[in-house]
Motif scaffolding. Sequence first.
Motif, PDB file in Angstrom:
ATOM      1  N   ALA A   1       6.195  -1.533  -0.343  1.00  0.00           N
ATOM      2  CA  ALA A   1       5.764  -1.604   1.052  1.00  0.00           C
ATOM      3  C   ALA A   1       4.604  -2.581   1.233  1.00  0.00           C
ATOM      4  O   ALA A   1       4.403  -3.103   2.340  1.00  0.00           O
ATOM      5  CB  ALA A   1       5.360  -0.210   1.534  1.00  0.00           C
ATOM      6  N   PHE A   2       3.849  -2.854   0.151  1.00  0.00           N
ATOM      7  CA  PHE A   2       2.767  -3.836   0.210  1.00  0.00           C
ATOM      8  C   PHE A   2       3.269  -5.263   0.001  1.00  0.00           C
ATOM      9  O   PHE A   2       2.477  -6.202   0.043  1.00  0.00           O
ATOM     10  CB  PHE A   2       1.700  -3.526  -0.842  1.00  0.00           C
ATOM     11  N   GLY A   3       4.568  -5.419  -0.240  1.00  0.00           N
ATOM     12  CA  GLY A   3       5.161  -6.737  -0.415  1.00  0.00           C
ATOM     13  C   GLY A   3       5.374  -7.160  -1.852  1.00  0.00           C
ATOM     14  O   GLY A   3       5.848  -8.274  -2.109  1.00  0.00           O
ATOM     15  N   HIS A   4       5.061  -6.295  -2.810  1.00  0.00           N
ATOM     16  CA  HIS A   4       5.215  -6.645  -4.221  1.00  0.00           C
ATOM     17  C   HIS A   4       6.653  -6.396  -4.686  1.00  0.00           C
ATOM     18  O   HIS A   4       7.367  -5.552  -4.113  1.00  0.00           O
ATOM     19  CB  HIS A   4       4.246  -5.832  -5.084  1.00  0.00           C
ATOM     20  N   ARG A   5       7.053  -7.121  -5.720  1.00  0.00           N
ATOM     21  CA  ARG A   5       8.347  -6.885  -6.358  1.00  0.00           C
ATOM     22  C   ARG A   5       8.113  -5.930  -7.526  1.00  0.00           C
ATOM     23  O   ARG A   5       7.291  -6.205  -8.396  1.00  0.00           O
ATOM     24  CB  ARG A   5       8.963  -8.197  -6.851  1.00  0.00           C
TER      25      ARG A   5
ATOM     26  N   LEU B   1      -5.888   2.521  -6.819  1.00  0.00           N
ATOM     27  CA  LEU B   1      -4.704   1.719  -7.112  1.00  0.00           C
ATOM     28  C   LEU B   1      -4.046   1.217  -5.829  1.00  0.00           C
ATOM     29  O   LEU B   1      -3.695   0.030  -5.714  1.00  0.00           O
ATOM     30  CB  LEU B   1      -3.722   2.548  -7.930  1.00  0.00           C
ATOM     31  N   PHE B   2      -3.886   2.105  -4.861  1.00  0.00           N
ATOM     32  CA  PHE B   2      -3.261   1.703  -3.606  1.00  0.00           C
ATOM     33  C   PHE B   2      -4.132   0.681  -2.858  1.00  0.00           C
ATOM     34  O   PHE B   2      -3.616  -0.283  -2.273  1.00  0.00           O
ATOM     35  CB  PHE B   2      -2.998   2.924  -2.729  1.00  0.00           C
ATOM     36  N   GLU B   3      -5.446   0.894  -2.884  1.00  0.00           N
ATOM     37  CA  GLU B   3      -6.339  -0.054  -2.213  1.00  0.00           C
ATOM     38  C   GLU B   3      -6.299  -1.423  -2.893  1.00  0.00           C
ATOM     39  O   GLU B   3      -6.384  -2.459  -2.216  1.00  0.00           O
ATOM     40  CB  GLU B   3      -7.768   0.496  -2.216  1.00  0.00           C
TER      41      GLU B   3
END
Length: 319
Positions: free
Chosen positions: A67-71, A38-40
């Motif tokens: 932190a990955f830029g998602h809302r 999921l994180f990848e």
Amino acid sequence: MQSVTLVGIDLGKHSFHLHGQDGHGKAVFRKKMNRKQLFEFFATFHTCLVAMEACAGAHYMARKLSAFGHRVKLISPQFVRPFVKSNKNDFVDAEAICEAASRPAMRFVTPKSESQQIHGLLLEFGISIPVGKAAITKLPAVLAEHPLPPHFVRTIERLHRHFKYLGDEIAETEREIDQQLADDDLGQRLLSIPGVGPITASVLTSEMGDGKQYGCSRDFSASIGLVPSQYSTGGKANLLGISKRGNKNIRRLLVPCARSYMKNLDRQTGCLADWVRTMLARRHSNVVACALANKLGRIAWTLATRNTVFDARAMPVSA
């Protein structure tokens, strides 16, 4: 995949179900992943809106995906339930989360920071450990592998020390009970009853004694509330559930003993095992557990008064 604007995630301990849809609400993909996958996936996926139910692990997941830029938006489970269509499964739940998140009047839960989660469980920080005492003993090593707030770690370590203290006290008490039963002839004979362990045997020994204060085995069973209560009128007998009168402590021990015996019924032989199998074929397991607890109590009285041990080949005491 570039057309995906909203992803719904049905959270789990080890597996996660994803439902992605475009701006028109059309399904684009469905995926099942573990935590690492999921994180990848989201680390390389284009920026989009991610919706989840506000349950265990949701706040940690919200911080990671942000932190990955998602809302990220969290929804109370009670607001997602009306959007579940037909039969319920994990992918349907993920789709329902997308439907709920796309409603313009939907209310969302604000993701918590680490400092706001100190009173939460480890799963809220993305740490899932197996169920059981063996996993708890490895807790310090698990904590060392994950970055956690220092004051939260101190709280968990204090609880872990208390858990070890209680475990040591229980082990010491069990050793004392075993030593006491080793010198007790009646206690050793009661241990021959299937399903009866040291704790139950010691309580029966202290409460029942030689059993001669009871006229028959049914009198002892009635004294601990394991016989049916009676509500008869007009000459018509009407028997209800167990009376639950008398010594509730022995009753609370004998019923788990009966359930333990039923759980391992496939390895049991003899007349008692055959009787339990016959009962289970026509009555609910809860009813059989109470009936078997009644029978175990009557067997215990028989062993105490007749100075014998349990014989699996003998016919059990009539209920």
